[in-house]
Each structure stands twice: as structure tokens, then as C-alpha cells.
Motif scaffolding. Structure first.
Motif, PDB file in Angstrom:
ATOM      1  N   LYS A  96       3.187  -9.228  -4.743  1.00 17.55           N
ATOM      2  CA  LYS A  96       2.434  -8.642  -5.396  1.00 17.55           C
ATOM      3  C   LYS A  96       1.429  -7.613  -5.146  1.00 17.55           C
ATOM      4  O   LYS A  96       1.459  -6.105  -6.050  1.00 17.55           O
ATOM      5  CB  LYS A  96       2.076 -10.031  -6.476  1.00 17.55           C
ATOM      6  CG  LYS A  96       3.455 -10.340  -6.749  1.00 17.55           C
ATOM      7  CD  LYS A  96       2.390 -11.581  -7.570  1.00 17.55           C
ATOM      8  CE  LYS A  96       3.648 -12.556  -8.294  1.00 17.55           C
ATOM      9  NZ  LYS A  96       2.719 -13.854  -9.323  1.00 17.55           N
ATOM     10  N   GLN A  97       0.643  -8.505  -4.189  1.00 16.27           N
ATOM     11  CA  GLN A  97      -0.891  -7.074  -3.985  1.00 16.27           C
ATOM     12  C   GLN A  97      -0.138  -5.927  -3.684  1.00 16.27           C
ATOM     13  O   GLN A  97      -0.005  -4.672  -4.110  1.00 16.27           O
ATOM     14  CB  GLN A  97      -1.381  -7.503  -3.126  1.00 16.27           C
ATOM     15  CG  GLN A  97      -3.149  -6.562  -2.394  1.00 16.27           C
ATOM     16  CD  GLN A  97      -3.979  -6.180  -3.718  1.00 16.27           C
ATOM     17  OE1 GLN A  97      -3.807  -6.942  -4.614  1.00 16.27           O
ATOM     18  NE2 GLN A  97      -4.663  -5.251  -3.337  1.00 16.27           N
ATOM     19  N   LEU A  98       0.964  -5.615  -2.929  1.00 18.74           N
ATOM     20  CA  LEU A  98       1.392  -4.097  -2.321  1.00 18.74           C
ATOM     21  C   LEU A  98       2.774  -3.849  -3.604  1.00 18.74           C
ATOM     22  O   LEU A  98       2.139  -2.184  -4.061  1.00 18.74           O
ATOM     23  CB  LEU A  98       2.944  -4.635  -1.116  1.00 18.74           C
ATOM     24  CG  LEU A  98       1.353  -5.008   0.065  1.00 18.74           C
ATOM     25  CD1 LEU A  98       3.011  -5.794   0.932  1.00 18.74           C
ATOM     26  CD2 LEU A  98       0.824  -3.712   0.037  1.00 18.74           C
ATOM     27  N   GLU A  99       2.719  -4.537  -4.681  1.00 16.59           N
ATOM     28  CA  GLU A  99       4.131  -3.913  -6.002  1.00 16.59           C
ATOM     29  C   GLU A  99       2.926  -3.126  -6.545  1.00 16.59           C
ATOM     30  O   GLU A  99       2.370  -2.164  -7.194  1.00 16.59           O
ATOM     31  CB  GLU A  99       4.082  -4.795  -5.892  1.00 16.59           C
ATOM     32  CG  GLU A  99       5.376  -4.956  -5.911  1.00 16.59           C
ATOM     33  CD  GLU A  99       6.185  -6.375  -6.587  1.00 16.59           C
ATOM     34  OE1 GLU A  99       5.737  -7.610  -7.419  1.00 16.59           O
ATOM     35  OE2 GLU A  99       7.607  -6.865  -5.706  1.00 16.59           O
ATOM     36  N   HIS A 100       1.770  -3.961  -7.248  1.00 15.33           N
ATOM     37  CA  HIS A 100       0.194  -3.214  -7.390  1.00 15.33           C
ATOM     38  C   HIS A 100       0.142  -2.133  -7.185  1.00 15.33           C
ATOM     39  O   HIS A 100      -0.424  -0.609  -7.915  1.00 15.33           O
ATOM     40  CB  HIS A 100      -1.139  -4.183  -7.794  1.00 15.33           C
ATOM     41  CG  HIS A 100      -1.958  -3.886  -8.732  1.00 15.33           C
ATOM     42  ND1 HIS A 100      -1.337  -3.746 -10.028  1.00 15.33           N
ATOM     43  CD2 HIS A 100      -3.078  -3.555  -8.259  1.00 15.33           C
ATOM     44  CE1 HIS A 100      -2.831  -3.221 -10.600  1.00 15.33           C
ATOM     45  NE2 HIS A 100      -3.759  -3.079  -9.047  1.00 15.33           N
ATOM     46  N   ALA A 101      -0.081  -2.392  -5.885  1.00 14.67           N
ATOM     47  CA  ALA A 101      -1.153  -0.711  -4.731  1.00 14.67           C
ATOM     48  C   ALA A 101      -0.046   0.417  -5.123  1.00 14.67           C
ATOM     49  O   ALA A 101      -0.419   1.314  -5.038  1.00 14.67           O
ATOM     50  CB  ALA A 101      -1.135  -1.229  -3.754  1.00 14.67           C
ATOM     51  N   THR A 102       1.312  -0.089  -4.886  1.00  9.37           N
ATOM     52  CA  THR A 102       2.338   1.647  -4.675  1.00  9.37           C
ATOM     53  C   THR A 102       2.464   1.530  -6.355  1.00  9.37           C
ATOM     54  O   THR A 102       3.172   2.611  -6.136  1.00  9.37           O
ATOM     55  CB  THR A 102       3.967   0.825  -4.540  1.00  9.37           C
ATOM     56  OG1 THR A 102       4.227  -0.310  -4.395  1.00  9.37           O
ATOM     57  CG2 THR A 102       3.292   0.768  -2.468  1.00  9.37           C
ATOM     58  N   SER A 103       2.512   0.431  -7.737  1.00 10.88           N
ATOM     59  CA  SER A 103       2.582   1.398  -8.665  1.00 10.88           C
ATOM     60  C   SER A 103       1.801   1.584  -9.483  1.00 10.88           C
ATOM     61  O   SER A 103       2.287   2.494 -10.275  1.00 10.88           O
ATOM     62  CB  SER A 103       3.653   0.371  -9.486  1.00 10.88           C
ATOM     63  OG  SER A 103       2.369  -0.686  -9.642  1.00 10.88           O
ATOM     64  N   ALA A 109      -6.415   3.205  -9.027  1.00 15.67           N
ATOM     65  CA  ALA A 109      -7.345   2.596  -8.259  1.00 15.67           C
ATOM     66  C   ALA A 109      -8.667   2.565  -7.119  1.00 15.67           C
ATOM     67  O   ALA A 109      -9.489   1.851  -7.006  1.00 15.67           O
ATOM     68  CB  ALA A 109      -6.026   2.916  -6.904  1.00 15.67           C
ATOM     69  N   ALA A 110      -8.845   4.239  -7.917  1.00 19.17           N
ATOM     70  CA  ALA A 110     -10.029   4.416  -8.030  1.00 19.17           C
ATOM     71  C   ALA A 110     -10.571   3.326  -8.859  1.00 19.17           C
ATOM     72  O   ALA A 110     -12.048   3.424  -8.132  1.00 19.17           O
ATOM     73  CB  ALA A 110     -10.179   5.753  -7.815  1.00 19.17           C
ATOM     74  N   ASP A 135      -8.946  -5.691  -5.991  1.00 16.43           N
ATOM     75  CA  ASP A 135      -9.714  -4.767  -4.903  1.00 16.43           C
ATOM     76  C   ASP A 135      -8.435  -4.677  -4.065  1.00 16.43           C
ATOM     77  O   ASP A 135      -7.586  -5.163  -3.421  1.00 16.43           O
ATOM     78  CB  ASP A 135     -10.101  -5.179  -4.054  1.00 16.43           C
ATOM     79  CG  ASP A 135     -11.967  -5.550  -4.659  1.00 16.43           C
ATOM     80  OD1 ASP A 135     -11.556  -5.100  -6.166  1.00 16.43           O
ATOM     81  OD2 ASP A 135     -12.650  -6.855  -4.726  1.00 16.43           O
ATOM     82  N   PRO A 136      -8.588  -3.073  -3.573  1.00 16.40           N
ATOM     83  CA  PRO A 136      -7.576  -2.574  -2.347  1.00 16.40           C
ATOM     84  C   PRO A 136      -7.203  -3.442  -0.784  1.00 16.40           C
ATOM     85  O   PRO A 136      -6.945  -3.089  -0.195  1.00 16.40           O
ATOM     86  CB  PRO A 136      -7.956  -1.078  -2.133  1.00 16.40           C
ATOM     87  CG  PRO A 136      -8.840  -0.695  -3.557  1.00 16.40           C
ATOM     88  CD  PRO A 136      -9.429  -2.018  -3.834  1.00 16.40           C
ATOM     89  N   TYR A 137      -8.754  -3.775  -0.305  1.00 13.31           N
ATOM     90  CA  TYR A 137      -8.827  -4.699   0.367  1.00 13.31           C
ATOM     91  C   TYR A 137      -8.659  -6.276   0.495  1.00 13.31           C
ATOM     92  O   TYR A 137      -8.574  -7.031   0.826  1.00 13.31           O
ATOM     93  CB  TYR A 137     -10.206  -4.886   1.305  1.00 13.31           C
ATOM     94  CG  TYR A 137     -10.632  -3.533   1.209  1.00 13.31           C
ATOM     95  CD1 TYR A 137     -10.208  -2.477   2.387  1.00 13.31           C
ATOM     96  CD2 TYR A 137     -11.458  -2.625   0.911  1.00 13.31           C
ATOM     97  CE1 TYR A 137     -10.721  -1.246   2.729  1.00 13.31           C
ATOM     98  CE2 TYR A 137     -12.118  -1.396   0.847  1.00 13.31           C
ATOM     99  CZ  TYR A 137     -11.524  -0.802   2.194  1.00 13.31           C
ATOM    100  OH  TYR A 137     -12.150   0.424   2.793  1.00 13.31           O
ATOM    101  N   TRP A 138      -7.971  -6.680  -0.698  1.00 13.22           N
ATOM    102  CA  TRP A 138      -7.688  -8.229  -1.084  1.00 13.22           C
ATOM    103  C   TRP A 138      -6.210  -8.139  -0.403  1.00 13.22           C
ATOM    104  O   TRP A 138      -5.992  -9.404   0.356  1.00 13.22           O
ATOM    105  CB  TRP A 138      -7.469  -7.839  -2.968  1.00 13.22           C
ATOM    106  CG  TRP A 138      -7.055  -9.131  -2.969  1.00 13.22           C
ATOM    107  CD1 TRP A 138      -5.229  -9.944  -3.388  1.00 13.22           C
ATOM    108  CD2 TRP A 138      -7.534 -10.797  -2.667  1.00 13.22           C
ATOM    109  NE1 TRP A 138      -5.876 -10.858  -3.182  1.00 13.22           N
ATOM    110  CE2 TRP A 138      -6.950 -11.748  -3.217  1.00 13.22           C
ATOM    111  CE3 TRP A 138      -9.276 -11.258  -2.422  1.00 13.22           C
ATOM    112  CZ2 TRP A 138      -7.645 -13.196  -2.861  1.00 13.22           C
ATOM    113  CZ3 TRP A 138      -8.752 -12.213  -2.217  1.00 13.22           C
ATOM    114  CH2 TRP A 138      -8.528 -13.857  -2.448  1.00 13.22           C
TER     115      TRP A 138
END
Length: 458
Positions: A96-103, A109-110, A135-138
Motif C-alpha cells: 500500500k505504501q508503494l501504491e501511494h508513493a507511485t500514485s 509527496a513533497a 512518510d516517504p521513508y515509512w
């Protein structure tokens, strides 16, 4: 750390790599509570105490001798099962974190870290440098937790299996020692052809109850937890997995019952064959003098054929269980995802990967459950056989029992002796009559064949 990672085995491994063959003196010393003498002493004391009761139980004696360390292993088993599902949950969060980061767009994101940092500074409970959901590092935190859960599960599972193996060896050693001591106290006419099978086969099956008991309560919990997690992911499509699991339960139960029946027939035929073979070898002179080789040989071969038939049925059923083990995962995933598509649900990567992880968790309990039931049933059958042998009339002598229990054991053995004498008298009368009929019938057949041959020559 040496105890946590089994470092105490390293000297033995190093010595084994340096030498061509290990000797007895090179092995690690046996723990004091795991020596055959101590295991036999603990179980024998518990059994002799229970023999003074109206209905002594070997199971109660085993629990009294080895129950405390065994039941404590349930805590390790529960932690190991919990970490199994922790991996699937963490995998779902990571995807889910990867989906959120890519979408998510770059601007959003910033802006995410600043918003979380401000909220953390307001709360003052969590330092701002620790990543949190969103967070991006989560994702790095989730990946680290996923690896840590796998390492922790491996360590806990290794310690559980090691300690369980130690208790299993102690139980088997104690049962074999008690059987050997009982064989020295039991009449030879009662123990012939039976104690060898008990020590060679039934002790191992009884020791398997250490593995089967914890699995008996753990597997239903694993199945229930996996089903609930599947419901949180696929909702109504979860019904497909439930229907399939419910359909497999009676099939697995039927296979387990057939395996139990085949195992009982196998052991019964083996006991009869070993007992008859021992009688023939002890009285081989009488058998040859009376010409009973053909009759007794046919009887022994009949027992052997029955034993092989029961063994063949059991192996075919084992192969059928392996087939269900290989096909269950494909059936679960296929039916669940097909029902999701038919219901119009979207197959997201987080849902698919989590469901596949849960299917991998679910496949082992579903297929292992009938084996566990079969192991428990076989252990119960062996427990009754061993208990029946231990209850045979014995000679209550001083070296076998303590002074406080010797008078009570004498009274108990007198009662057992009277019951066994009545049973032996009945069995001898019925057995002599049946054997006389068989020999008489065989003699008539031989006489008729000799007359036919004589007429043919004339």
C-alpha cells in the motif's frame, strides 16, 4: 547469544569437519534430565503411583512426568503463529505504501513530510525524525520490520522445535524403559510376540503426540485468523475460501479415518504374525514331528498378506493426502479471485499479494490438520496398547517398587493375576478347540489326497 543461536553446537560441527568420523566421546554430553535412567525413573514412579487407583491411566502418568515443560512450549508456539501473520500484514502495508508513493503527485509527496513534522511537533509524543505512515521513508521501516519478523520467527521456531524434540526423546526413552522393566516382571506367556512390536512401533507413535497435541489447537486458530484476514481484504469473495475449506474438512476426515482403520489392521496382523512365528520357532521340533509345517506356514502367510494389504491401503491414502496438499493452494486462489471478478471488485496489487501470502499461510494448516488428527488417533491406539501391556499380571518385587508402594502393588497384582488366569483359561479352551479343528480338517484333506493318488496309481 550462544544459547539463542545454538552456538554450543559449533565445537561439535568443527570437530566433525576435521575428522573423518565422529566417535562416541566426541558427542555432546547428555543433559541430566534426558538420560534414559532418569526418564525411566520419572515415568515409572508416576505409573506405580497411579497403579494403586481403580483405573490407572498411562496418559496421566505421562502428564505428571513430562507435562510441565511440554505445556510451557505452547507460549513459543503461539508467538511463532503470531509472527506468521505479522509477515502478511506487514506485506500488505508495504505494498500500500508503494501504491501511494507511485500514485501521489510529486507536490503532494513533497508536502507530506512537513505536515507530519508539524503534527509531531505539536503532539510532542513522537520525535519528528521517526518515520510514520505516509512518510516517504515509512516503506523502509516496514521492510525492516518484515525482515525482523522473519528472523524472529525463525529463531522462535527453531527453539520450539528443538525443545519439542528433547521432550519427545525423553518421552520415548521413558516409555521404552518402562516397557523393558515391565517385560522383566511379566510372565513370558503373556508378553510373547507383543512387547517387541510395542517397543519398535508403538513407542514412536506415542511420542508423536508431543507434536500433534500443540498442532491440534494451533491449526484451527491459524485457519480462523487467516480467514478473518482474507475477509478484511476481499469481503464477500471470502465465501469461496470458506466453502472450499468446509468441503475439504469431511474429505480429510474420511481419509484420516481410513488411515486409522488401515493402521489398526496393520498392527493387529503384525502382532498375530510375530506371536505365531515366535511360537513356531520355540516349538519347531513338535511342529515337524506332527507335520504341521503346511498348516502353520499358510496361517503365517495369511497374516503377512493381510499386513501388506493394510500397508498398501495406507500408502495409497497418504498419496491422496499429498495430492490435496498440492492442489489446495491453486483451488483457493482460483476460486477467490474468480469470485472477486464476478462481483466486480478490483484486483489491486496490495490485495493480490496479501491474499497470496495468506493462502501460503492457510495451505499448511488445512493440509496438516488431517495428518494431525491421524497422529493423535494413532497415538491414542498405541497408548491403549501399551497401557494394556503394563496392566498385565506382574511380580511385585522390591527392586522395582518403593517400600511404601510395595504392599499396594502386591494387592493390585493379585487382582490382575486372577483376572488374567480366568481369561487365559477361556482363551486356551477356545484356542485348543479351533486349532484342533484346523489340524483335523487338514489331516482329512491329506488322507483324501493320498487315497486319490493311490487309486490313480492302481
Amino acid at each position: 547469544m550462544s544459547g539463542l543461536f545454538f552456538g554450543w553446537v559449533n565445537p561439535l560441527v568443527t570437530r566433525g569437519a576435521a575428522q573423518t568420523q565422529l566417535q562416541y566421546d566426541d558427542l555432546l554430553p547428555t543433559a541430566t534430565d534426558s538420560t534414559p535412567q532418569r526418564c525411566t525413573y520419572d515415568l515409572w514412579n508416576e505409573w506405580t503411583k497411579l497403579c494403586t487407583e481403580a483405573r490407572p491411566s498411562l496418559l496421566n502418568a505421562l502428564v505428571g512426568a513430562y507435562g510441565s515443560p511440554y505445556f510451557a512450549l505452547g507460549i513459543l508456539k503461539l508467538l511463532n503463529d503470531a509472527l506468521t501473520f505479522a509477515g502478511a500484514i506487514l506485506l500488505n502495508l508495504l505494498v500500500k505504501q508503494l501504491e501511494h508513493a507511485t500514485s501521489a503527485p510529486p507536490a503532494a509527496a513533497a508536502a507530506t513530510p512537513s505536515s507530519h513534522s508539524s503534527s509531531s511537533s505539536v503532539g510532542g509524543l513522537v520525535p519528528g525524525w521517526i518515520p510514520r505512515p505516509g512518510d516517504p521513508y515509512w516503506g523502509f521501516v516496514l521492510a525492516a520490520l518484515l525482515g525482523f519478523s522473519a528472523v524472529a520467527k525463525a529463531i522462535i521456531g527453531s527453539h520450539y522445535n528443538y525443545r519439542l524434540s528433547v521432550i519427545t526423546v525423553r518421552l520415548r526413552s521413558g516409555v521404552m524403559g518402562v516397557l523393558f522393566r515391565s517385560a522383566l516382571l511379566t510372565r513370558s506367556c503373556d508378553s510373547s510376540g507383543d512387547v517387541s512390536t510395542l517397543m519398535a512401533v508403538d513407542t514412536g507413535r506415542l511420542a508423536n503426540i508431543c507434536v500433534s497435541f500443540h498442532e491440534l489447537w494451533s491449526l484451527p486458530l491459524q485457519i480462523a485468523a487467516a480467514m478473518w484476514l482474507l475477509y478484511t481484504q476481499v469481503r464477500t469473495a471470502f465465501i469461496a475460501g470458506v466453502v472450499l475449506c468446509v468441503a475439504l474438512v469431511p474429505i480429510n476426515r474420511l481419509i484420516a479415518q481410513r488411515i486409522q482403520a488401515a493402521s489398526s489392521d496393520l498392527m493387529s496382523s503384525k502382532d498375530s504374525r510375530v506371536a505365531l512365528m515366535g511360537e513356531v520357532l520355540r516349538h519347531i521340533g513338535v511342529v515337524k514331528a506332527l507335520g504341521w509345517e503346511q498348516v502353520l506356514g499358510d496361517k503365517i502367510r495369511g497374516y503377512r498378506d493381510s499386513e501388506l494389504s493394510a500397508l498398501a491401503v495406507r500408502k495409497y491414502l497418504d498419496a491422496l493426502c499429498v495430492y490435496f496438499w498440492a492442489a489446495t493452494q491453486l483451488l483457493l486462489s482460483g476460486t477467490t479471485f474468480t469470485l472477486m471478478v464476478l462481483l466486480g471488485q478490483q484486483l489491486k496489487p496490495s490485495v493480490v499479494f496479501t491474499c497470496l501470502a495468506l493462502f501460503n499461510v492457510l495451505i499448511a494448516p488445512i493440509n496438516a490438520f488431517p495428518w494431525v488428527i491421524n497422529g493423535v488417533v494413532e497415538a491414542v491406539v498405541s497408548l491403549r496398547r501399551i497401557q494394556g501391556y503394563l496392566l498385565l499380571p506382574q511380580r511385585a518385587i522390591g527392586w522395582a517398587y518403593s517400600e511404601s508402594l510395595l504392599p499396594q502393588m502386591l494387592h493390585f497384582q493379585q487382582q490382575q493375576q486372577q483376572q488374567q488366569e480366568f481369561k487365559d483359561g477361556f482363551d486356551q479352551r477356545s484356542g485348543a478347540a479351533s486349532l484342533g479343528k484346523e489340524v483335523a480338517g487338514y489331516s482329512r484333506n491329506r488322507h483324501w489326497q493320498q487315497q486319490q493318488q493311490q487309486q490313480h496309481r492302481d
